[in-house]
Every structure is written in C-alpha cells, then in structure tokens.
Design a protein around this motif. Structure first.
Motif, PDB file in Angstrom:
ATOM      1  N   MET A 108      12.558  36.338 -36.623  1.00 12.48           N
ATOM      2  CA  MET A 108      13.883  35.728 -36.576  1.00 12.48           C
ATOM      3  C   MET A 108      13.848  34.404 -35.809  1.00 12.48           C
ATOM      4  O   MET A 108      14.558  33.457 -36.154  1.00 12.48           O
ATOM      5  CB  MET A 108      14.883  36.689 -35.922  1.00 12.48           C
ATOM      6  CG  MET A 108      15.100  37.984 -36.692  1.00 12.48           C
ATOM      7  SD  MET A 108      15.695  37.729 -38.389  1.00 12.48           S
ATOM      8  CE  MET A 108      14.176  38.023 -39.328  1.00 12.48           C
ATOM      9  N   ILE A 109      13.018  34.342 -34.759  1.00 15.38           N
ATOM     10  CA  ILE A 109      12.846  33.068 -34.046  1.00 15.38           C
ATOM     11  C   ILE A 109      12.349  32.001 -35.010  1.00 15.38           C
ATOM     12  O   ILE A 109      12.830  30.862 -35.022  1.00 15.38           O
ATOM     13  CB  ILE A 109      11.863  33.224 -32.869  1.00 15.38           C
ATOM     14  CG1 ILE A 109      12.454  34.142 -31.804  1.00 15.38           C
ATOM     15  CG2 ILE A 109      11.534  31.860 -32.259  1.00 15.38           C
ATOM     16  CD1 ILE A 109      11.484  34.461 -30.678  1.00 15.38           C
ATOM     17  N   LYS A 110      11.401  32.384 -35.835  1.00 14.50           N
ATOM     18  CA  LYS A 110      10.861  31.448 -36.827  1.00 14.50           C
ATOM     19  C   LYS A 110      11.962  30.963 -37.766  1.00 14.50           C
ATOM     20  O   LYS A 110      12.056  29.764 -38.072  1.00 14.50           O
ATOM     21  CB  LYS A 110       9.744  32.128 -37.624  1.00 14.50           C
ATOM     22  CG  LYS A 110       9.161  31.265 -38.729  1.00 14.50           C
ATOM     23  CD  LYS A 110       8.101  32.029 -39.508  1.00 14.50           C
ATOM     24  CE  LYS A 110       7.627  31.215 -40.702  1.00 14.50           C
ATOM     25  NZ  LYS A 110       6.621  31.946 -41.504  1.00 14.50           N
TER      26      LYS A 110
ATOM     27  N   LYS B 269      15.249  26.594 -39.466  1.00 18.32           N
ATOM     28  CA  LYS B 269      16.557  26.202 -39.991  1.00 18.32           C
ATOM     29  C   LYS B 269      17.131  25.023 -39.223  1.00 18.32           C
ATOM     30  O   LYS B 269      17.829  24.178 -39.783  1.00 18.32           O
ATOM     31  CB  LYS B 269      17.530  27.383 -39.934  1.00 18.32           C
ATOM     32  CG  LYS B 269      18.898  27.054 -40.526  1.00 18.32           C
ATOM     33  CD  LYS B 269      19.784  28.271 -40.656  1.00 18.32           C
ATOM     34  CE  LYS B 269      21.117  27.911 -41.291  1.00 18.32           C
ATOM     35  NZ  LYS B 269      21.982  29.087 -41.506  1.00 18.32           N
ATOM     36  N   THR B 270      16.840  24.963 -37.931  1.00 17.57           N
ATOM     37  CA  THR B 270      17.428  23.921 -37.089  1.00 17.57           C
ATOM     38  C   THR B 270      16.497  22.737 -36.860  1.00 17.57           C
ATOM     39  O   THR B 270      16.920  21.707 -36.346  1.00 17.57           O
ATOM     40  CB  THR B 270      17.834  24.505 -35.724  1.00 17.57           C
ATOM     41  OG1 THR B 270      16.679  25.108 -35.102  1.00 17.57           O
ATOM     42  CG2 THR B 270      18.905  25.574 -35.895  1.00 17.57           C
ATOM     43  N   SER B 271      15.218  22.876 -37.235  1.00 18.91           N
ATOM     44  CA  SER B 271      14.257  21.799 -37.023  1.00 18.91           C
ATOM     45  C   SER B 271      14.271  20.826 -38.196  1.00 18.91           C
ATOM     46  O   SER B 271      14.525  21.210 -39.343  1.00 18.91           O
ATOM     47  CB  SER B 271      12.848  22.380 -36.855  1.00 18.91           C
ATOM     48  OG  SER B 271      11.892  21.360 -36.735  1.00 18.91           O
TER      49      SER B 271
ATOM     50  N   PRO C 269      23.466  34.947 -41.468  1.00 21.63           N
ATOM     51  CA  PRO C 269      23.517  33.522 -41.103  1.00 21.63           C
ATOM     52  C   PRO C 269      22.934  33.291 -39.719  1.00 21.63           C
ATOM     53  O   PRO C 269      23.625  32.974 -38.758  1.00 21.63           O
ATOM     54  CB  PRO C 269      25.011  33.205 -41.162  1.00 21.63           C
ATOM     55  CG  PRO C 269      25.685  34.511 -40.916  1.00 21.63           C
ATOM     56  CD  PRO C 269      24.795  35.555 -41.538  1.00 21.63           C
ATOM     57  N   ILE C 270      21.610  33.463 -39.639  1.00 19.74           N
ATOM     58  CA  ILE C 270      20.918  33.541 -38.361  1.00 19.74           C
ATOM     59  C   ILE C 270      21.068  32.279 -37.522  1.00 19.74           C
ATOM     60  O   ILE C 270      21.105  32.330 -36.302  1.00 19.74           O
ATOM     61  CB  ILE C 270      19.423  33.861 -38.607  1.00 19.74           C
ATOM     62  CG1 ILE C 270      18.706  34.217 -37.310  1.00 19.74           C
ATOM     63  CG2 ILE C 270      18.717  32.725 -39.305  1.00 19.74           C
ATOM     64  CD1 ILE C 270      19.072  35.546 -36.775  1.00 19.74           C
ATOM     65  N   GLY C 271      21.167  31.137 -38.158  1.00 19.34           N
ATOM     66  CA  GLY C 271      21.283  29.898 -37.401  1.00 19.34           C
ATOM     67  C   GLY C 271      22.638  29.703 -36.770  1.00 19.34           C
ATOM     68  O   GLY C 271      22.840  28.789 -35.970  1.00 19.34           O
ATOM     69  N   ASP C 272      23.598  30.576 -37.112  1.00 16.16           N
ATOM     70  CA  ASP C 272      24.967  30.432 -36.620  1.00 16.16           C
ATOM     71  C   ASP C 272      25.388  31.614 -35.759  1.00 16.16           C
ATOM     72  O   ASP C 272      26.563  31.960 -35.692  1.00 16.16           O
ATOM     73  CB  ASP C 272      25.930  30.300 -37.807  1.00 16.16           C
ATOM     74  CG  ASP C 272      25.552  29.147 -38.715  1.00 16.16           C
ATOM     75  OD1 ASP C 272      25.279  28.064 -38.189  1.00 16.16           O
ATOM     76  OD2 ASP C 272      25.520  29.345 -39.940  1.00 16.16           O
TER      77      ASP C 272
END
Length: 210
Positions: free
Chosen positions: A43-45, A50-52, A193-196
């Motif tokens: 999930m960190i990946k 997603k944010t990089s 929606p892991i990035g949010d």
C-alpha cells in the motif's frame, strides 16, 4: 523533507535486509498510536507511486514493513523497517528511531485498546480506533474487508445495512455475533482510493460503550 529523503536513501543502500510480513494481531499490538491507519509495504508503494511525479522502483520498497499514521494527526508518521537503527543518524526534533520504527514528526503516543484485535485474514490496510477495527485486503477483482465492533444494536444495524465501505459498494456480507463482539466480513468492489485516505473516507456510524 531533505532529511527524510536522506534517510530513505541510506536505508535503500542496505535493502538486502528484507522486511517482514506481520499478522494483523502483531500490527495492532505494536502500534505506537492508540488510533491509527496502517499501510503495508504494498500500500505504501501504491501511495508513493500515485503521488509521485515519476514511478519509484520496486527495489526501493524492500526496506519497508509498513507505516502507521496517527489517526488524530495525519502529519504524524511511524515507518516500520528492519533498518530502523540507521534512522538514528538523522535524529532531531522531527525524526526519532526506536523499537523498530522511524518516527517522523511524532513519537510514541500510546498503545491501542486491543478489544478489536483478533486473528484476521487481511492486513493491507488497517483502520483502528476506539469504536472499531477495519482490516482490508486489496485484490485484483475484489476488495475484502472485515469490521470488528462491539455487539450493540446500533452497530449491528449499520453493519447489516450500509451500502459501501470507503466508497466501494458491498457485493456480499456476513455478520457474526461472537460474545460481545460483532465481526462483519465483506466483499467489495475492487480498489480503495488509497491516495485520499482521511478520517471521512473510513467514517463509520459505529460506536462503543467506552
């Protein structure tokens, strides 16, 4: 931020030391925050990519076991890594290293109440607070989730009738009453929606007597 990047760069140099896979019970027991969101290395990946602006090599993530986010302050983070001792090189007011964790903008706050901590199948994402525990596994076709809460009529009604978890429609559910605990097992639409991730994403109409 520069110091955080420096820490991760140093750890990556020693990434031949592979991380561990922890059970959901171990993850909750070892949380440095009473209420938290936990992300495993996969999930960190997902979050980082997603944010990089550019994709990050899979090799980089070998050094991580997972990360805890303080649910009461999203700027507080604790990264679990077998190379945590190297974090002491960069220790200052914002960075601390102890007990298998590198703390960023935080320190040990306290241990969680373990009443929702049961041996479960899912540990990609864990959301844990004073009212419930949510344990999630992200699959290719479906997402699976288990919710643990006190056996109260209000909680049972919510778990039996809610249409979604974290914005994903429920395909199937099973609710089991076990003494003073409710265990809800759910099959959801694929993806979270892991990035949010934030408090509203996992907000549940679930309460407790404590």
């Amino acid at each position: 931020m520069k110091k955080i990047v420096a820490i991760l760069s140093v750890l990556t140099l020693f990434s031949g030391c592979i991380g561990n896979d922890y059970s959901s019970v171990e993850i909750v027991e070892n949380s440095p925050y009473p209420e938290f969101i936990y992300l495993n290395k996969d999930m960190i990946k997902m979050v980082v990519n997603k944010t990089s602006e550019k994709p990050v090599s899979d090799y980089f993530f070998i050094i991580f076991d997972g990360a805890y986010i303080d649910k009461n302050n999203y700027s507080k983070l604790a990264v679990r890594t077998p190379l945590w001792r190297f974090g002491s090189i960069f220790v200052n007011d914002d960075i601390k290293a102890k007990n298998g964790l590198i703390f960023l903008n935080s320190d040990f706050v306290g241990t969680p109440d373990l009443k929702y901590n049961m041996p479960l199948n899912y540990n990609d994402i864990i959301v844990y607070n004073k009212n419930y525990g949510i344990f999630i596994e992200i699959g290719h076709e479906y997402t699976s989730a288990e919710i643990i809460a006190e056996n109260l009529s209000r909680n049972k009604y919510f778990m039996e009738h809610t249409n979604d978890i974290a914005g994903k429609n429920i395909i199937n559910r099973t609710i089991i009453e076990k003494d003073d605990i409710l265990i809800g097992t759910y099959v959801l639409e694929s993806g979270i929606p892991i990035g949010d991730i934030n408090n509203s994403l996992f907000k549940m109409d679930i309460t407790s007597t404590s």
